[in-house]
Motif scaffolding. Structure first.
Motif, PDB file in Angstrom:
ATOM      1  N   VAL A   1      10.066 104.207  35.456  1.00  0.00           N
ATOM      2  CA  VAL A   1       9.536 103.668  36.844  1.00  0.00           C
ATOM      3  C   VAL A   1       8.100 103.471  36.912  1.00  0.00           C
ATOM      4  O   VAL A   1       7.745 102.340  37.475  1.00  0.00           O
TER       5      VAL A   1
ATOM      6  N   LEU B   1      29.958 115.013  34.080  1.00  0.00           N
ATOM      7  CA  LEU B   1      28.890 113.922  33.928  1.00  0.00           C
ATOM      8  C   LEU B   1      27.533 114.425  34.251  1.00  0.00           C
ATOM      9  O   LEU B   1      26.720 113.786  34.350  1.00  0.00           O
TER      10      LEU B   1
ATOM     11  N   ARG C   1       6.355 111.194  43.782  1.00  0.00           N
ATOM     12  CA  ARG C   1       5.130 111.128  42.852  1.00  0.00           C
ATOM     13  C   ARG C   1       4.159 110.136  43.449  1.00  0.00           C
ATOM     14  O   ARG C   1       3.036 110.431  43.101  1.00  0.00           O
TER      15      ARG C   1
ATOM     16  N   SER D   1      17.253 102.710  32.783  1.00  0.00           N
ATOM     17  CA  SER D   1      17.033 103.800  34.008  1.00  0.00           C
ATOM     18  C   SER D   1      18.270 103.785  34.773  1.00  0.00           C
ATOM     19  O   SER D   1      18.523 104.796  35.342  1.00  0.00           O
ATOM     20  N   ILE D   2      19.050 102.689  34.922  1.00  0.00           N
ATOM     21  CA  ILE D   2      20.188 102.913  35.754  1.00  0.00           C
ATOM     22  C   ILE D   2      21.330 103.189  34.909  1.00  0.00           C
ATOM     23  O   ILE D   2      22.508 103.453  35.540  1.00  0.00           O
ATOM     24  N   LEU D   3      21.725 102.635  33.714  1.00  0.00           N
ATOM     25  CA  LEU D   3      22.820 102.822  32.833  1.00  0.00           C
ATOM     26  C   LEU D   3      22.513 104.126  31.795  1.00  0.00           C
ATOM     27  O   LEU D   3      21.710 104.139  31.132  1.00  0.00           O
ATOM     28  N   LYS D   4      23.443 105.137  31.911  1.00  0.00           N
ATOM     29  CA  LYS D   4      23.556 106.242  31.242  1.00  0.00           C
ATOM     30  C   LYS D   4      24.544 106.662  30.430  1.00  0.00           C
ATOM     31  O   LYS D   4      25.787 106.229  30.892  1.00  0.00           O
ATOM     32  N   GLU D   5      24.531 106.786  29.213  1.00  0.00           N
ATOM     33  CA  GLU D   5      25.686 107.243  28.222  1.00  0.00           C
ATOM     34  C   GLU D   5      26.314 108.567  28.643  1.00  0.00           C
ATOM     35  O   GLU D   5      25.568 109.492  28.172  1.00  0.00           O
ATOM     36  N   ASP D   6      27.652 108.870  28.993  1.00  0.00           N
ATOM     37  CA  ASP D   6      28.448 109.996  28.887  1.00  0.00           C
ATOM     38  C   ASP D   6      27.789 111.249  29.857  1.00  0.00           C
ATOM     39  O   ASP D   6      28.718 111.623  30.515  1.00  0.00           O
ATOM     40  N   HIS D   7      26.668 111.244  30.242  1.00  0.00           N
ATOM     41  CA  HIS D   7      25.959 112.365  30.908  1.00  0.00           C
ATOM     42  C   HIS D   7      24.692 111.739  31.743  1.00  0.00           C
ATOM     43  O   HIS D   7      24.049 110.664  31.125  1.00  0.00           O
ATOM     44  N   TYR D   8      24.417 112.100  33.058  1.00  0.00           N
ATOM     45  CA  TYR D   8      23.312 111.918  33.762  1.00  0.00           C
ATOM     46  C   TYR D   8      22.076 112.492  33.011  1.00  0.00           C
ATOM     47  O   TYR D   8      22.207 113.791  32.819  1.00  0.00           O
TER      48      TYR D   8
ATOM     49  N   ARG E   1      16.557 109.161  41.983  1.00  0.00           N
ATOM     50  CA  ARG E   1      15.392 108.324  41.459  1.00  0.00           C
ATOM     51  C   ARG E   1      14.244 107.777  42.298  1.00  0.00           C
ATOM     52  O   ARG E   1      13.157 107.959  42.170  1.00  0.00           O
TER      53      ARG E   1
ATOM     54  N   ILE F   1      24.954 104.222  36.806  1.00  0.00           N
ATOM     55  CA  ILE F   1      26.308 103.845  36.103  1.00  0.00           C
ATOM     56  C   ILE F   1      26.113 104.866  34.709  1.00  0.00           C
ATOM     57  O   ILE F   1      25.428 104.923  34.080  1.00  0.00           O
ATOM     58  N   ILE F   2      27.458 105.768  34.962  1.00  0.00           N
ATOM     59  CA  ILE F   2      27.512 106.399  33.766  1.00  0.00           C
ATOM     60  C   ILE F   2      28.783 105.753  32.942  1.00  0.00           C
ATOM     61  O   ILE F   2      29.644 105.591  33.394  1.00  0.00           O
ATOM     62  N   HIS F   3      28.171 105.319  31.725  1.00  0.00           N
ATOM     63  CA  HIS F   3      29.178 104.760  30.796  1.00  0.00           C
ATOM     64  C   HIS F   3      29.778 105.864  29.800  1.00  0.00           C
ATOM     65  O   HIS F   3      29.136 106.414  29.121  1.00  0.00           O
TER      66      HIS F   3
ATOM     67  N   ASP G   1      13.017 108.984  33.141  1.00  0.00           N
ATOM     68  CA  ASP G   1      12.792 108.165  34.279  1.00  0.00           C
ATOM     69  C   ASP G   1      11.458 107.734  34.685  1.00  0.00           C
ATOM     70  O   ASP G   1      11.125 107.065  35.206  1.00  0.00           O
ATOM     71  N   ALA G   2      10.763 108.981  34.734  1.00  0.00           N
ATOM     72  CA  ALA G   2       9.300 108.629  35.395  1.00  0.00           C
ATOM     73  C   ALA G   2       8.298 107.519  34.666  1.00  0.00           C
ATOM     74  O   ALA G   2       7.668 106.762  35.017  1.00  0.00           O
TER      75      ALA G   2
ATOM     76  N   ASP H   1      17.777 111.956  33.136  1.00  0.00           N
ATOM     77  CA  ASP H   1      16.607 111.118  33.697  1.00  0.00           C
ATOM     78  C   ASP H   1      15.249 111.615  33.005  1.00  0.00           C
ATOM     79  O   ASP H   1      14.173 111.448  33.512  1.00  0.00           O
TER      80      ASP H   1
END
Lengths: 245, 245
Positions: free
Chosen positions: A194, B147, B92, A178-185, B85, B48-50, A190-191, A187
Motif C-alpha cells: 500500500v 482460506l 494508518r 496485493s489483491i491476488l493471494k495463493e491458497d490462503h488470505y 485493506r 482473490i484467493i487463487h 500489505d502495508a 496480508d
C-alpha cells in the motif's frame, strides 16, 4: 494481447460528454449485452430505469451530490436490484415465498453489477464513455420515490453513458500481489504494498494537476470511513423489504 | 455489431474443461483486466484467493454442493469482498474508522462483482470458459476457515476457469421490455412477459434434453425462495464484522 483485453485495460471514467446522442438501436444492444452476463440461478434479479425526462435527470444530478453530468450525458441509467419480478413469478407458479433474506440482497446486488459491467464494456467497445454513479445511494429514498421503485427493488448505482469529450489518463490500480493471494488470505506484506501504491498515486495526482494535488491513496480514503458514509442504507433497505435477516 | 459485443452476447457457463492449463502470464493478464474495472471511490474492495492446493480444491467442490468442476478446472478463484485493506490503510493515515456499515458491504460486494466480470470477459476473449460458483455461499464459514479469511473479508462467489470441453447453447434471457423501464418502474405487463419467457424457456429445456425436461422459468425459481436459500448469510456476515447496520 487481444483487442477486448486492451479495451478492458484502458477503462477510465468519463464525466464530460459531447452533445451527440446514442442511437436507439445501439442503446438496446448495450442493454442486451448486459442481459447476457452470468446470473445466479438464472434469476436475472435486476431492472434498469432509463431516465429520459430532463427534469428528473436534473433532480437525480442533485440527489447524487451535484454531479451535473447525470443531467448532461446522452443516456442516464439507474441499475436496480430487483427481487420483485422473480419472487412474484415463483409465487404465481405456486411457491410459498420467503422474501427479504440477506442472501437475496446479495444475489440481486451481484446480478445487477455483473449486468451493468457488461453494459459498460459494450459501450466502451463502441467508443462510448461512462461513469458509474454510486451517489445514487446518497438519498436512495428520494431516488426510489422519483423512479417509483416498489418494495423488493432498490437502486444500486447509476450510470452516465455518452460520447466522451475528455481523454483522462487511466488511473493506476493496486499492485497485483496485493489483491491476488495463493491458497490462503495473508496480508503480511500489505502495508508495504500500500505504501508503494501510495507513492504511485501521489505521482499520478501531482502529474494530473501540475503539482497542485499532493495526496495519495490512503489519504483519499480517509473521509470515506470516518463520516459513516451513507449510514441510512440499512434502514432504507429494511424499509424496501430487504430485511437483512 | 463489433466483436466484443458479439463475445458478450455469446456467453454461457462452462462446466466441463479440457486438461489444458492456463499459462501463468495469461492468468495474470486476466486478473489485471479485472482490476481495471470501475471501483467505488477507487477503494478496490476485493481480494482473490487463487486456490492451487488440490486437496483444498476438492474440499471447496464439496462445500459448493458437489460441483466437481471446482476441482477439475484449470484455475479456481474465490472472489472476496475485502474492506480490511482499505480501512487499515485509512487508519494508518490517521483516520478514525467506522467499520461494518451496510454501505461498506454493498460497496465491497459491487466492486468485487465488477472486477470478476472483467476477469470473465477477458477469459472468454481468449477462448477460455468459466462458471461462477455461488455455491461458495452454501457454507461460507467453512470456506472462510479453509482460506483463512479474516474479519471484514467475505467470499462472494467462486469462478472456475479453463479451456472448454463442451459447447452449450446460449441460454435465453428475459424480454428486454421486462427489465428496461422508461422514467418510472412499472410492471403492469410483467406477468404477460414472464409467461412469454416461460414458453421460451420451456422450448429451450425440451430441445436441450430431447423432450425430457418439461419445465419453465417460473417453475425453476420455486425452490430458490421457498427453502430460505442460505438463511445463514446474515449471521455469517455479522460474525465477519459486517454489522448490517
Amino acid at each position: 494481447m487481444n483487442s477486448t483485453i486492451e479495451l478492458l485495460l484502458s477503462h477510465r471514467s468519463i464525466r464530460k460528454f459531447t452533445d451527440q446522442n446514442i442511437p436507439r438501436e445501439l442503446f438496446d444492444t448495450l442493454i442486451r449485452a448486459g442481459q447476457s452476463a452470468a446470473t445466479s440461478n438464472h434469476v436475472q434479479a435486476y431492472s434498469i430505469i432509463h431516465v429520459v425526462n430532463p427534469e428528473n435527470r436534473r433532480k437525480l444530478a442533485e440527489l447524487a451530490g451535484g454531479q451535473t453530468y447525470v443531467a448532461e450525458c446522452s443516456d442516464f441509467l439507474v441499475f436496480c436490484a430487483d427481487m420483485k419480478r422473480s419472487t412474484e413469478a415463483a409465487e404465481r407458479a405456486g411457491a410459498d415465498i420467503v422474501r427479504g433474506m440477506t442472501e437475496q440482497l446479495l444475489v440481486a446486488s451481484v446480478d445487477t453489477a455483473l449486468m451493468a459491467q457488461n453494459v459498460a464494456i459494450a459501450a466502451e467497445s463502441e467508443g462510448l464513455g461512462l461513469c458509474y454513479i454510486g451517489g445514487i445511494r446518497n438519498n436512495p429514498a428520494a431516488v426510489s420515490e422519483l423512479l417509483r421503485l416498489p418494495d423488493h427493488v432498490y437502486p444500486v448505482f447509476g450510470m452516465c453513458l455518452g460520447y466522451p469529450d475528455q481523454q483522462p489518463d487511466v488511473k493506476p490500480r493496486l499492485p497485483l500481489e496485493s489483491i491476488l493471494k495463493e491458497d490462503h488470505y495473508q496480508d503480511d506484506n500489505d502495508a508495504a504494498l500500500v505504501a508503494q501504491f501510495d507513492d504511485t498515486m501521489r505521482q499520478y495526482y501531482l502529474a494530473r494537476t501540475g503539482g497542485n494535488k499532493d495526496t495519495n491513496w490512503s489519504e483519499q480514503l480517509k473521509p470515506l470511513f470516518t463520516s459513516k458514509l451513507r449510514p441510512h442504507m440499512a434502514d432504507f433497505l429494511k424499509g424496501k423489504g430487504f430485511k437483512l435477516k
